[in-house]
Design a protein around this motif. Structure first.
Motif, short mmCIF file in Angstrom:
data_model
loop_
_atom_site.label_atom_id
_atom_site.label_comp_id
_atom_site.label_asym_id
_atom_site.label_seq_id
_atom_site.Cartn_x
_atom_site.Cartn_y
_atom_site.Cartn_z
N GLU A 291 -5.82 -9.59 5.39
CA GLU A 291 -5.16 -9.08 6.59
C GLU A 291 -4.33 -7.86 6.20
O GLU A 291 -3.71 -7.84 5.14
N ILE A 292 -4.34 -6.85 7.04
CA ILE A 292 -3.53 -5.67 6.80
C ILE A 292 -2.39 -5.63 7.80
O ILE A 292 -2.58 -5.93 8.98
N TYR A 293 -1.21 -5.30 7.32
CA TYR A 293 0.00 -5.24 8.15
C TYR A 293 0.51 -3.80 8.19
O TYR A 293 0.51 -3.10 7.16
N ARG A 294 0.96 -3.40 9.36
CA ARG A 294 1.56 -2.07 9.51
C ARG A 294 2.94 -2.22 10.15
O ARG A 294 3.08 -2.81 11.22
N LYS A 295 3.96 -1.68 9.47
CA LYS A 295 5.31 -1.70 10.01
C LYS A 295 5.48 -0.55 11.01
O LYS A 295 5.07 0.58 10.75
N LEU A 296 6.10 -0.87 12.13
CA LEU A 296 6.33 0.11 13.18
C LEU A 296 7.77 0.60 13.15
O LEU A 296 8.65 -0.04 12.57
N ASN A 297 8.01 1.74 13.79
CA ASN A 297 9.35 2.34 13.75
C ASN A 297 10.38 1.56 14.56
O ASN A 297 11.58 1.75 14.38
N GLU B 2 11.07 -1.60 14.43
CA GLU B 2 11.26 -2.89 13.76
C GLU B 2 10.19 -3.90 14.17
O GLU B 2 10.41 -5.11 14.09
N GLY B 3 9.06 -3.39 14.60
CA GLY B 3 7.92 -4.25 14.91
C GLY B 3 6.87 -4.17 13.81
O GLY B 3 6.98 -3.39 12.87
N GLU B 4 5.83 -5.00 13.95
CA GLU B 4 4.77 -5.05 12.94
C GLU B 4 3.48 -5.49 13.60
O GLU B 4 3.46 -6.42 14.42
N LEU B 5 2.38 -4.84 13.25
CA LEU B 5 1.05 -5.20 13.71
C LEU B 5 0.21 -5.67 12.52
O LEU B 5 0.41 -5.21 11.39
N SER B 6 -0.74 -6.58 12.80
CA SER B 6 -1.64 -7.02 11.74
C SER B 6 -3.03 -7.29 12.30
O SER B 6 -3.20 -7.58 13.49
N LEU B 7 -4.02 -7.22 11.41
CA LEU B 7 -5.41 -7.49 11.77
C LEU B 7 -6.11 -8.02 10.53
O LEU B 7 -6.03 -7.42 9.46
N GLY B 8 -6.81 -9.18 10.68
CA GLY B 8 -7.46 -9.74 9.51
C GLY B 8 -8.44 -10.85 9.86
O GLY B 8 -8.78 -11.05 11.03
N PHE B 9 -8.87 -11.59 8.84
CA PHE B 9 -9.83 -12.68 9.04
C PHE B 9 -9.61 -13.75 7.98
O PHE B 9 -8.97 -13.54 6.95
N ARG B 10 -10.18 -14.94 8.24
CA ARG B 10 -10.23 -16.04 7.29
C ARG B 10 -11.66 -16.59 7.31
O ARG B 10 -12.23 -16.77 8.39
N HIS B 11 -12.21 -16.88 6.16
CA HIS B 11 -13.55 -17.48 6.09
C HIS B 11 -13.47 -18.76 5.28
O HIS B 11 -13.03 -18.77 4.13
N LEU B 12 -13.91 -19.89 5.90
CA LEU B 12 -13.85 -21.21 5.29
C LEU B 12 -15.27 -21.71 5.05
O LEU B 12 -16.12 -21.67 5.96
N ASN B 13 -15.51 -22.21 3.85
CA ASN B 13 -16.83 -22.70 3.46
C ASN B 13 -16.73 -24.17 3.09
O ASN B 13 -16.09 -24.54 2.10
N ILE C 172 0.84 -1.20 0.00
CA ILE C 172 0.00 0.00 0.00
C ILE C 172 0.88 1.25 0.00
O ILE C 172 0.72 2.15 -0.80
N ASP C 173 1.80 1.30 0.94
CA ASP C 173 2.80 2.37 1.01
C ASP C 173 4.00 1.81 1.76
O ASP C 173 4.12 0.59 1.94
N GLU C 174 4.89 2.68 2.20
CA GLU C 174 6.12 2.21 2.84
C GLU C 174 5.86 1.50 4.17
O GLU C 174 6.67 0.71 4.61
N LYS C 175 4.74 1.77 4.80
CA LYS C 175 4.46 1.20 6.11
C LYS C 175 3.36 0.14 6.11
O LYS C 175 3.18 -0.56 7.10
N HIS C 176 2.61 0.04 5.03
CA HIS C 176 1.46 -0.87 5.02
C HIS C 176 1.50 -1.80 3.82
O HIS C 176 1.90 -1.41 2.71
N TYR C 177 1.06 -3.03 4.05
CA TYR C 177 0.83 -3.97 2.96
C TYR C 177 -0.30 -4.91 3.36
O TYR C 177 -0.70 -4.98 4.54
N LEU C 178 -0.85 -5.65 2.39
CA LEU C 178 -1.99 -6.52 2.62
C LEU C 178 -1.62 -7.98 2.40
O LEU C 178 -0.68 -8.29 1.67
N TYR C 179 -2.38 -8.85 3.04
CA TYR C 179 -2.42 -10.26 2.68
C TYR C 179 -3.81 -10.54 2.13
O TYR C 179 -4.82 -10.21 2.75
#
Length: 429
Positions: free
Chosen positions: A273-279, A281-292, A247-254
């Protein structure tokens, strides 16, 4: 003019030439001594001798360039720049000064200026590969792998046997940023309270591009169950696609999507899932999975799993904490995964350990277990390693043991092994 006068002038001229030659030899000898001092780290002594040379011969350009180099080696970049510019003002095409100025700008992290002087050098020496190779190194250090590759191909087109090009293309920064093919095998088994064998094979292709990473994967699975109530020996097939767009230098998607016609794989699976890089050298993410599982005879038809994670690099270690919140069959549950890695030499060689606690130890494990039931409480420990060898090959092996509830207050041990063989394709192919 008499013969004596002519003979005198000739002798005087020869004498002057000898004196000049002797002075030149003395200066060259003193320059060699100054070089030795400079290379051995005694740079103050070297500069003292070099300035003596310049006081005797102000246009001794090699001495002036070596003074600039000694300042650069002492991280005194401003002094080095001043001297290099003095040389170039008098001799705009003096190659050693151009090369030295490029090095100063690289070391002082002024990469755009360094590239400018690479182009300046190529303007005066269009056939000189050294300036193009320096540009390639600068781009590679900046993470612009494609730009670096283009510069190397310029050199290779003119000199196909250039050893420096071959050496740079073998750099791990090229290798690890290129496409990869991978084969994997996973086997899970237990014998109590009944016998089950689950084998999973996969083949994947990973493509890295400027927008992000794409993975295409084919799964083939076989499950065997021998119990008092059932006897199953069945095969399954699944296609999976994953993308990690930037997305940009700090964000990317799964983004993940898979399909299968077979009952023990989900008919469809979608994840984001969206990932955010922290200053730090850490990283946060939030997302979901749906199985049918609509096409199967499994007790659970639809499952939604929400997940969040935090990960961080600490020197050669990487740690990760991930939580899963699962909603299925009007019931909810939590699962927690703790993962740690220790890296050696490069990003593809490491050992790891993982502890998973909860009711659905992993998505993959849920898929397997859902052929019979959804999981009760379990604790899982997994460890293994990955090793880079022969420059482009990776070998991964892991073993896990899980203490899983079969029924309330009735546990059994589940064992699993994993093997993976990967190969990085040559860059640009």
């Amino acid at each position: 003019m008499s013969k004596k006068i002519i003979l005198y002038l000739i002798c005087f001229y020869i004498f002057q030439i000898n004196i000049f030659s002797q002075e030149t030899q003395n200066l060259e000898k003193k320059f060699e001594i100054a070089q030795t001092y400079a290379f051995e780290g005694q740079r103050d002594t070297a500069r003292y001798l070099l300035y003596q040379i310049l006081s005797a011969k102000s246009d001794y350009t090699d001495a002036r360039v070596l003074i600039a180099r000694t300042h650069a080696w002492d991280n005194d970049y401003d002094s080095a720049r001043i001297i290099y510019h003095q040389v170039l003002n008098k001799k705009p095409n003096y190659k050693e000064a151009i090369e030295g100025l490029i090095d100063v700008e690289i070391w002082d992290k002024n990469t755009d200026t360094a590239i400018y002087y690479c182009n300046y050098g190529l303007k005066h020496y269009p056939k000189e590969h050294a300036f193009t190779l320096k540009k390639a190194k600068i781009f590679l250090d900046k993470g612009k792998v494609d730009d670096a590759y283009q510069q190397l191909m310029i050199v290779k087109a003119k000199d196909s046997a250039n050893e420096e090009v071959a050496k740079m293309l073998d750099d791990e920064r090229f290798i690890f940023q290129n496409d990869k093919i991978q084969a994997e095998y996973q086997h899970e088994w237990f014998d109590e309270p009944y016998k089950r064998r689950w084998s999973l094979y996969s083949f994947s292709y990973l493509n890295k591009a400027s927008w992000g990473t794409f993975v295409g994967r084919v799964y083939s699975g076989n499950i065997k169950i021998n119990s008092d109530s059932s006897n199953i020996n069945d095969n399954g097939f699944q296609l999976e696609f994953e993308a990690y767009p930037k997305i940009d230098e700090k964000h990317y998607l799964y983004l993940g999507l898979s399909f299968s016609p077979d009952y023990f794989f989900p008919k469809t699976r979608f994840g984001a899932e969206i990932y955010r890089k922290l200053n730090n050298e850490g990283e946060l993410s939030l997302g979901f999975r749906h199985l049918n599982f609509e096409n199967s005879k499994t007790p659970v038809k639809k499952v939604t799993i929400y997940t969040a994670s935090y990960s961080k690099y600490i020197k050669d270690f990487w740690i990760s904490v991930r939580a899963y919140y699962t909603n299925l069959a009007d019931e909810t549950s939590w699962t927690y995964a703790f993962h740690g890695r220790k890296y050696f030499n490069n990003q593809e060689t490491y050992v790891f350990a993982e502890i998973i606690l909860g009711t659905s130890p992993s998505e993959q494990n849920f898929i397997i277990n859902n052929t019979e039931k959804y999981s009760l409480n379990s604790q899982k420990f997994r460890f293994g390693f990955q090793k880079l060898f022969w420059k482009r090959w990776t070998f991964y092996a892991a073993y896990s043991v899980e203490d899983a509830e079969y029924k309330l207050d009735n546990n059994h041990l589940v064992n699993a092994v994993e093997f993976r063989l990967g190969y990085f394709l040559p860059y640009g192919k």
